[in-house]
Design an enzyme around this catalytic site. Structure first.
Site, short mmCIF file in Angstrom:
data_model
loop_
_atom_site.label_atom_id
_atom_site.label_comp_id
_atom_site.label_asym_id
_atom_site.label_seq_id
_atom_site.Cartn_x
_atom_site.Cartn_y
_atom_site.Cartn_z
N ASN A 134 0.80 -1.23 0.00
CA ASN A 134 0.00 0.00 0.00
C ASN A 134 0.83 1.28 0.00
OD1 ASN A 134 0.74 -0.62 2.65
ND2 ASN A 134 -1.13 0.21 3.54
N LYS A 157 11.84 -8.69 1.37
CA LYS A 157 10.83 -9.46 0.67
C LYS A 157 9.61 -8.55 0.57
CE LYS A 157 7.22 -12.18 -0.03
NZ LYS A 157 6.24 -11.39 -0.79
N HIS A 158 9.41 -7.94 -0.59
CA HIS A 158 8.30 -7.01 -0.77
C HIS A 158 7.07 -7.76 -1.30
CE1 HIS A 158 6.65 -3.12 -0.62
NE2 HIS A 158 7.72 -2.43 -0.98
N GLY A 209 2.00 -5.98 7.53
CA GLY A 209 1.08 -6.73 6.68
C GLY A 209 -0.16 -7.15 7.43
N GLU A 231 3.85 -4.92 12.46
CA GLU A 231 2.95 -3.79 12.21
C GLU A 231 1.81 -4.34 11.36
OE1 GLU A 231 3.38 -1.20 13.81
OE2 GLU A 231 5.51 -1.13 14.30
N CYS A 265 -3.66 1.20 6.87
CA CYS A 265 -3.89 0.58 8.18
C CYS A 265 -4.49 1.56 9.16
CB CYS A 265 -2.58 0.02 8.73
SG CYS A 265 -1.89 -1.33 7.77
N GLU A 362 -11.71 -5.46 9.55
CA GLU A 362 -11.04 -4.33 8.91
C GLU A 362 -11.46 -4.33 7.44
OE1 GLU A 362 -6.56 -2.51 8.17
OE2 GLU A 362 -6.79 -4.67 8.44
#
Length: 463
Positions: A134, A157-158, A209, A231, A265, A362
């Site tokens: 994001n 690691k994206h 994530g 996070e 988030c 969420e």
């Protein structure tokens, strides 16, 4: 994991990238370990020089980097430009403050004549950063800048849908003069993540994530006795008290829920309005959302972007449907969104009660949950009735009272008269299912260091 660039606005596949091989991962670990041996010896000023050059390159080529963000995850071009600038500011924060924040700390001892106790902050080594799509550059910057400053090195690691952003940031750091092996992008697979975390040369993992991903990685790290920070998600409360400046509050509510396509988030996902002004707020909020303009994220006139992928759009539509099945009222707002692209119709959910599973979910997109609170105490109770605890907001003209209300909201961050912000000089993190640990400032800088005591004691001092 199918690393690929797919334009969320057109749905067109631009380019695919092969997964890393096990041999490539093994070589990256070897190279990173060798790089750490020298990087940890480099002076703070030399580390700062590289970070500053990276910030300068970002700003010089801001539009090119921003276009890449918009291409891969669909955010508005203006928001992409702002993300590039924020990333540069994070790099510069540690240019200015890292050496001071990591300075040895002299500890008070009961008898100073016996010697001197000092706490020093040593780097650990290789860290694994697992980052989401994001905010592709910001998420890297907020872990990379502090950890390189501390003397650690990083493997990245994206997310699989932003491979070009991941590669671009790796190249940025090389262009800024960072030695090879200090920051390495890997198109890693799930089994390779476990392989990395089980390697004795790796000392920790930082993940941003989903809850599910966090639970898996935290368990893997714990089994390997590695430090982790998590996070994770959030369902931030946006509490509006009866004396709030309603017109301004509504504008912040519309922005707070819909920036970055609602895929944040800390966006304002749960709006909790005291009964006295509920009807008026709901009417004005409906009008504000209706004014959002959906379209090409590269068009300056567009104010609501597509979601990051068609899969993400389909998932949130399924959530809305299930919420309605359990009794919620869904009101679609504004002109019909285009059929082409990963768009979701802006939707307001009301009558969401605690027996509806959606009450605790969420929603990662342009869906607003609006709750009526009987009074201030009820608003606080609703705000805290969540498995998440990331950010939140309180709106009132009495800011001193707003501060007192903020103290009663159980989250890692609370803002009075503003949606939750992300800035280079503010800490970030939450509690409960929003994760643990902090990023940015000195808190993030010291998450992955060895706080080592050195106690120089007079040889004749008693035991």
């Amino acid at each position: 994991m199918a690393y690929a660039t797919t334009n969320p606005y057109t749905g067109k596949l631009i380019e695919s990238f092969p997964d890393a091989t096990d041999e490539q991962v093994s070589q990256a670990l070897t190279d990173s370990h060798a790089a750490f041996s020298s990087w940890k010896q480099i002076s703070y000023s030399d580390r700062a020089s590289i970070l500053q050059k990276a910030a300068d390159i970002l700003r010089k080529n801001s539009d090119n980097y921003a276009k890449l963000l918009t291409l891969e995850m669909g955010k508005l071009f203006a928001e992409a430009q702002a993300e590039v600038e924020l990333s540069a500011q994070i790099l510069e924060y540690y240019v200015e403050h890292a050496e001071r924040l990591l300075a040895p700390e002299k500890l008070p001892v009961s008898d100073a004549s016996e010697g001197e106790a000092v706490l020093v902050h040593d780097p650990l080594g290789i860290l694994l950063a697992i980052e989401p799509w994001n905010f592709p550059f910001y998420q890297i910057a907020r872990i990379l800048a502090p950890q390189l400053s501390a003397g650690n090195v990083l493997l990245l690691k994206h997310a699989s849908n932003v491979p070009q952003c991941a590669h671009a940031f790796e190249q940025l750091m090389l262009d800024a003069g960072l030695p090879q092996g200090c920051f390495t992008n890997l198109y890693a697979t799930r089994h390779q993540i476990e392989m990395i975390l089980n390697d004795p040369r790796v000392h920790g993992v930082a993940l941003t994530g989903s809850e599910d991903a966090g639970a898996i990685i935290a368990a893997t790290a714990a089994k390997a006795l590695k430090k982790s920070t998590m996070e994770l998600g959030g369902a931030d409360a946006f509490v509006v008290l009866k004396d709030a400046e309603l017109e301004k509050t509504v504008k912040w509510a519309v922005f707070g829920r819909h920036w970055n396509g609602g895929q944040v988030c800390v966006s304002s996902k749960r709006m909790i309005i005291v009964d006295d002004i509920y009807d008026e707020f709901l009417e004005q909020y409906h009008q504000g959302v209706a004014q959002l303009r959906v379209g090409d994220p590269m068009d300056a006139n567009t104010t609501l972007a597509p979601l990051s992928s068609q899969g993400a759009a389909d998932d949130i539509k399924t959530q809305i449907k299930k919420a309605v099945e359990y009794g919620a009222t869904a009101t679609e707002v504004g002109p019909k969104v285009p059929a082409q692209g990963a768009f979701v119709q802006p939707t307001i959910l009301t009558n969401v009660t605690p027996d509806n599973p959606a009450y605790y979910w969420e929603f990662f997109g342009p869906v607003s949950l609006i709750f009526k609170a009987k009074d201030e105490a009820d608003a606080i109770a609703i705000a805290n009735d969540s498995p998440f605890g990331l950010g939140g907001s309180v709106f009132t003209q009495d800011t001193k009272h707003g501060y007192e209300v903020a103290k009663q909201i159980s989250t890692g961050m609370v803002f009075v008269n503003h949606p939750t912000m992300v800035k280079a000089d503010l800490p970030f993190g939450g509690v409960r299912r929003s994760g643990y640990g902090r990023e940015l400032l000195g808190l993030g800088l010291k998450e992955f260091v060895n706080h080592k005591l050195i106690d120089v004691v007079d040889i004749d001092a008693p035991f």
